[in-house]
Design an enzyme around this catalytic site. Structure first.
Site: not given
Ligand SMILES: *Cc1c(COP(=O)(O)O)cnc(C)c1O
Length: 399
Positions: A137, A222, A251
């Site tokens: 994700f 990420d 986050k």
């Molecule tokens: C939450 C998340 C995103 C997206 O972040 P947003 O601030 O909601 O755009 C991308 N990568 C990972 C691993 C995430 O947990």
């Protein structure tokens, strides 16, 4: 009272979230309170956002002070808290440079652009393809969802951004075989979050690093969910004996305030020159002051990272005990530090709902994985309470 809010919420907001019938109004530490006064113990923590707990005084004061001094100026000028934050991130990671934006998806967009630009600057032929993993994700903007390895996230938004390929997570051969002359980067979460708290297998990430080195690919990690101490280290890659070329953060970075970052090695960062990339609000004084206070608290307060490791282990062991008690209802316990998952044999929705009724907030991802990402201040007594509640609920709903 709540009914009126919830009716208006349904009337005026787009229907993008299947929300619980709870209106949250106030938070402090591990606790949040509803508009009806009901108290909840928060094991969601804004999904790995509230790393210091709700309304940490150091973050609140930093925001108050900055709000009185300067809220916003353009990136046409140098911004003090932004410079200090970049220095903190560089000094505490393998990266040399930072770019600031406002969210995770935006950080991913920045990382994708940086990787493509770097390849354009260095490769003799067209290199633009990025390989990511099934179950990954990376966010909801168009390039980020094209990178995301989940059909349900991409469906309905085609045509997607071209140049993304997906391979099974933890399958080093599949990755090796999917590399072509057009590949410029590999994009992975060190531990998959939304995909159900999936751990990398032993040596997988080191294998990925090797493949990247052999094929001159950039490794983008990420760390939007795994970063900011979530796994017991400041950044999760530190557990795996590798160094990425690009890191995305968001986050937990602002301790509850919206901010994202792209970090990169010097040579990679050099691909971005004046005008290559920009964001009006990216790195604004307010968000950077919040993030600076958050990181300083996380790193100076010896308790937090240590607590994350120690209490995370305690939490993991308690989940293992629960699994022994409900062998037919629980498939697996996974995770690291305070990023934990409990895979069930059935959908987790009703259990999450029952927990909320009992005053405990938890989350479910991937349909059947209960996810726990509490503030890093959580203590054993609070975990014991969660276990009592889960045990009661499992007896009713998981037998
Ligand atoms: C939450 C998340 C995103 C997206 O972040 P947003 O601030 O909601 O755009 C991308 N990568 C990972 C691993 C995430 O947990």
């Amino acid at each position: 009272m709540d009914k009126k809010f919830i009716d208006d919420s349904k009337k005026y907001l787009m229907n993008t979230y299947n929300r619980f019938p709870i209106v949250l109004r106030k938070g402090r530490g591990m606790k949040v309170w509803g508009s009806d006064g009901k108290e909840y113990l928060d094991f969601v923590g804004g999904i790995a956002v509230n790393c210091l707990g709700h309304c940490h005084p150091r973050v609140v004061i930093a925001i108050q002070k900055q709000a009185q001094r300067l809220l916003h100026v353009s990136n046409l000028y140098h911004i003090e808290p932004q410079i200090r934050l970049a220095k903190l991130l560089v000094e505490n990671s393998c990266a040399d440079k930072a770019f600031f934006c406002n969210s995770g998806a935006e950080a991913i967009e920045g990382a994708i652009k940086l990787a493509r630009k770097y390849a354009k600057d260095h490769a003799p032929h067209d290199k633009y393809e990025i390989i990511s993993a099934h179950g990954s994700f990376h966010g909801r903007t168009l390039a980020a969802l094209s990178a995301t390895g989940q059909e349900k996230i991409r469906k309905g938004f085609e045509p997607l951004v071209p140049g993304f390929k997906h391979v099974p997570f933890n399958d080093i051969n599949a990755l090796k075989e999917s590399v072509t002359d057009h590949t410029c980067a590999v994009l992975l979460e060190p531990i998959q979050g939304e995909g159900g708290i999936r751990m990398p297998s032993e040596d997988y990430l080191r294998g990925v690093r090797r493949i990247c080195d052999e094929n001159r690919l950039l490794l983008i990690l990420d760390e939007i969910q795994t970063g900011m101490g979530r796994t017991g280290k400041f950044l999760a890659y530190e557990h795996f004996n590798i160094k990425p070329d690009i890191i995305t953060l968001a986050k937990g970075l602002g301790g509850g305030v919206a901010i994202g970052a792209v970090l990169a090695k010097e040579a990679v960062a050099a691909a971005f020159q004046h005008g290559s990339h920009a964001s009006t609000f990216g790195g604004n004084p307010l968000a950077c002051a919040a993030a600076e206070a958050t990181i300083n608290t996380l790193l100076e307060d010896g308790f937090l990272l240590d607590n994350c490791r120690r209490t995370g282990k305690y939490f993991f062991d308690k989940l293992e005990t629960l699994k022994k008690e409900f062998p037919s209802g629980i498939i697996d316990v996974r995770g690291l530090g305070l990023m934990l998952g409990l895979e069930l044999t059935k959908t987790g929705g009703p259990i999450v709902e029952a927990c909320a009724k009992r005053g405990v907030l938890i989350n479910c991802t991937s349909g059947n994985v209960l996810r726990f990402t509490p503030p890093l201040i959580v203590v054993e007594k609070e975990i014991d309470h969660l276990m009592d509640v889960l045990e009661d609920i499992f007896e009713r709903l998981l037998q």
